[in-house]
Design an enzyme around this catalytic site. Structure first.
Site, mmCIF file in Angstrom:
data_model
loop_
_atom_site.group_PDB
_atom_site.id
_atom_site.type_symbol
_atom_site.label_atom_id
_atom_site.label_comp_id
_atom_site.label_asym_id
_atom_site.label_seq_id
_atom_site.Cartn_x
_atom_site.Cartn_y
_atom_site.Cartn_z
ATOM 1 N N ASP A 149 2.053 -6.495 3.662
ATOM 2 C CA ASP A 149 1.197 -5.382 3.263
ATOM 3 C C ASP A 149 -0.169 -5.933 2.853
ATOM 4 O O ASP A 149 -0.267 -6.773 1.956
ATOM 5 C CB ASP A 149 1.839 -4.618 2.103
ATOM 6 C CG ASP A 149 0.957 -3.476 1.632
ATOM 7 O OD1 ASP A 149 0.667 -2.580 2.446
ATOM 8 O OD2 ASP A 149 0.536 -3.485 0.464
ATOM 9 N N THR B 227 -4.465 -3.445 6.108
ATOM 10 C CA THR B 227 -4.868 -4.585 6.939
ATOM 11 C C THR B 227 -5.931 -4.161 7.947
ATOM 12 O O THR B 227 -6.892 -4.894 8.209
ATOM 13 C CB THR B 227 -3.643 -5.164 7.672
ATOM 14 O OG1 THR B 227 -2.630 -5.499 6.720
ATOM 15 C CG2 THR B 227 -4.020 -6.414 8.446
ATOM 16 N N ASP C 203 4.527 3.023 1.264
ATOM 17 C CA ASP C 203 3.520 3.287 2.295
ATOM 18 C C ASP C 203 3.949 4.465 3.171
ATOM 19 O O ASP C 203 3.129 5.338 3.492
ATOM 20 C CB ASP C 203 3.318 2.046 3.172
ATOM 21 C CG ASP C 203 2.596 0.932 2.431
ATOM 22 O OD1 ASP C 203 2.147 1.169 1.294
ATOM 23 O OD2 ASP C 203 2.487 -0.180 2.975
#
Length: 649
Positions: A64, A98, A394
């Site tokens: 993550d 990311t 998430d």
């Protein structure tokens, strides 16, 4: 002549470091690209994980982006901006952390040649912002709405979004299993924005498939006293009393004194204490509740009392769990047992205590309000379960955003390639240098599909050429095509159900562009000198060497001026030393150093330690202590001492 006599202007403090111009801007760009290279390999379903362990020995395994950026403890001022946008993306939409770091770094990488050739940064900033606006408008145009569909259709579409998010996580192998679980939990809380209504409980042991969803509340059995095992462990349609009071005999918190003229009166005082606790317990029973929960302790007397009356009780329930029980059952947390009416009691269809692995869980299911859910996670290693929890967080955030914004776009790099094509085409209609800048922005967007290929071990050049060819078709039928991770070719991402909420991509492009523009707008960096470090008053070293140094304290010769607490304790140490109160003196020194550590931990360096050395001269000892303090002591006088010599080592 007058010009030669102009006085020198001293603007900044001595030791201030200033860097400016093109070299400084290029240095900031290099720092940001270096940070992006750390998380680059974590992107996508075939992304690798990072193992990070700190000085305390705790280990984190994650791919993550926000978690990694948080744990890296980056100190470069420009690179910290990438950490901030990763955190912002995580808190706003939950996924794409990311992506946003990679995009920002790639925008800067594409801008670097122009900066080196002498292009003014404001020209780049202006073009980048224009390109960002065009890209976001194109995303909104390409997005597909899921409004107006039935609940079952919506659940299917949301499960596809959750599966896309989970495919790049450690639990990607079971993405369908967890995706439906995530969708059910988000729909259970409805329109409530409180994320803590979805509880995630971790139980080591078993396999991922042993994880399960509770449409209600589940929490670990709390500490219990004797008599607990005699209580019933299952109820149908029970009434639930939620308390925030202690149900046990407690000694006085403050010193209390009772004077008796007659010893026989003592028993009446003891009886009064017992009557108070029994009165509370009687009122709980009279309320009709079959389950009693309290945030504070429920003692052994109350536990046995409730067991005798077939009532379940649990004390020291975590406040978060208690609030979730209140939200699910419709109860209200009470701070008194007086006048407990039915309206403040909660209820559920089934309450039971269930064994999960080595833990026992209290489970409330079939709750009337139904505004909470609990996911019980199982797995082998603690690090695996921790990463699974972050992955589910998430996915939950993505489903919530998709449910509220109701638009999705094709994933797998498809939307990035389509925007890149659109911007290249638009750039041809622009005259001047802006055409080059927007083209470089369009090229930077290709970093997402390129990195997806690299991380999967495919030939990125070959795949990107196929994607460019497909997206260039005049009919527009190639717009949803992205990278096919399974075959190494290209495929229709919509047809393969690789979807992501449009808000994720919009937020990522917006945040990455703003971060790149912010870094490009910095033309000078001023680094102030470290805080003035004062020499520890040499009196601290002069406590009387034999007795003071026998305390075994390592004295640090650097304490920050700004740490007023450290200075206060140092002064206290001096006063105590005058009264020969050595133990308190040592404690004051320790507290001084403790405050210094807390306020300025990165500058803490043990630069000297004073120890006994018999046979040393006064001058040698004075020079050693003076050098330990960085020069001279108070008032400019060189340090001199008495007694045995001292040396620095």
């Amino acid at each position: 002549m007058a010009a030669m006599l102009q006085p020198q202007i001293i603007l900044l403090k001595e030791g201030t470091d200033t860097s400016q111009g093109k070299a400084q801007l290029v240095s900031n760009i290099n720092a940001c690209t270096a940070v992006a290279d750390v998380v680059r390999t974590t992107l996508g379903p075939r992304g690798m994980d990072k193992l990070i362990h700190d000085d305390k020995g705790s280990v984190t395994i994650s791919n993550d982006g926000a978690t990694i950026m948080k744990l890296l403890d980056i100190v470069h001022p420009a690179a910290k901006i990438l950490v901030d946008i990763a955190k912002s993306q995580d808190s706003e939409v939950g996924d794409g952390t990311t992506t946003v770091v990679l995009l920002a770094a790639e925008f800067l990488r594409e801008a670097k040649p122009f900066i080196e050739d002498g292009v003014h940064p404001q020209n780049l900033i202006r073009s980048f912002r224009t390109a960002s606006h065009l890209a976001i408008e194109k995303i909104k145009e390409l997005a597909i709405s899921i409004e107006g569909k039935s609940l079952e259709e919506k659940k299917t579409l949301l499960a596809k979004c959750a599966a896309t998010t989970l495919s790049s996580k450690l639990i990607g192998g079971e993405k369908e299993f967890f995706a439906s679980m995530v969708v059910d939990s988000v729909i259970a809380i409805g329109n409530d924005d409180r994320l803590n209504l979805i509880g995630i409980k971790k139980v080591p042991g078993g396999t991922m498939r042993d994880s399960f969803l509770v449409n209600g509340v589940a929490f670990k059995k709390t500490f219990s006293y004797a008599g607990f095992e005699q209580q019933p462990k299952k109820f149908l349609n029970p009434k639930i009393l939620l308390l925030n009071i202690e149900l046990e005999l407690k000694s006085e918190k403050e010193n209390a004194e009772i004077r008796l003229s007659d010893p026989s009166q003592y028993q009446s005082i003891v009886d009064a204490e017992w009557n108070i606790i029994y009165d509370k317990l009687d009122k709980c029973v009279q309320s009709g509740a079959k389950v009693v929960l309290s945030r504070l302790a429920i003692g052994d007397l109350a536990t046995q009392y409730f067991a005798d009356r077939d009532i379940f009780c649990a004390g020291r329930v975590a406040e978060e769990d208690l609030q979730r029980v209140a939200a699910a059952t419709g109860g209200t947390v009470q701070t008194s047992v007086n006048n407990v009416i039915d309206e403040v009691l909660g209820t559920c269809e089934v309450f039971e205590e269930k064994q999960v692995g080595n833990e026992r869980f209290n489970i409330f299911s079939g709750c009337p309000s139904g505004r909470t859910a609990t996911i019980v996670l199982r797995g082998g290693a603690d690090q695996f379960i921790e990463e699974a929890e972050r992955s589910l967080h998430d996915a939950i955030m993505i489903v919530r955003r998709a449910l509220k914004n109701s638009t999705v776009v094709a994933g797998g790099g498809a939307i990035d390639m389509e925007i890149s094509r659109y911007l290249r085409q638009h750039a041809r209609t622009i005259a001047g240098k802006s055409q080059l800048f927007i083209n470089s922005y369009a090229k930077a967007l290709e970093v997402i599909p390129r990195q997806l290929c690299d991380n999967a071990g495919f030939d990125a050049t070959d795949v990107l050429n196929k994607l460019r060819q497909k997206h260039a078709l005049p009919s527009g039928e190639g717009a949803p095509y992205g990278v096919d991770i399974n075959t190494g070719g290209i495929a229709d991402s919509f047809a393969n159900f690789v979807w992501e909420p449009a808000v994720v991509k919009i937020n990522a492009i917006n945040a990455a562009t703003e971060a790149a523009c912010l870094i490009l707008s910095v033309d000078e960096t001023v680094k102030n000198p470290k805080n003035s470090l004062f020499k520890v008053k040499y009196d601290v070293f002069m406590f009387g060497y034999e007795s003071r140094l026998s305390l075994g304290c390592d004295l640090y010769a650097k304490i920050c001026w700004k740490c007023t607490d450290a200075i206060a304790y140092t002064d206290t140490a001096l006063k105590l030393s005058a009264s020969s109160n050595l133990n308190s003196c040592a404690l004051a020194i320790a507290r001084s150093l403790n405050f210094f550590c807390n306020c300025n931990i990165h500058q803490l360096q043990p630069i000297s330690r004073i120890s006994n050395m018999p046979g040393s001269s006064e001058s040698a000892q004075g020079e050693a202590a003076a050098s330990a303090m960085g020069g001279r002591g108070r008032g400019g006088a060189a340090f001199r001492g008495r007694g045995r010599g001292m040396r620095r080592r």
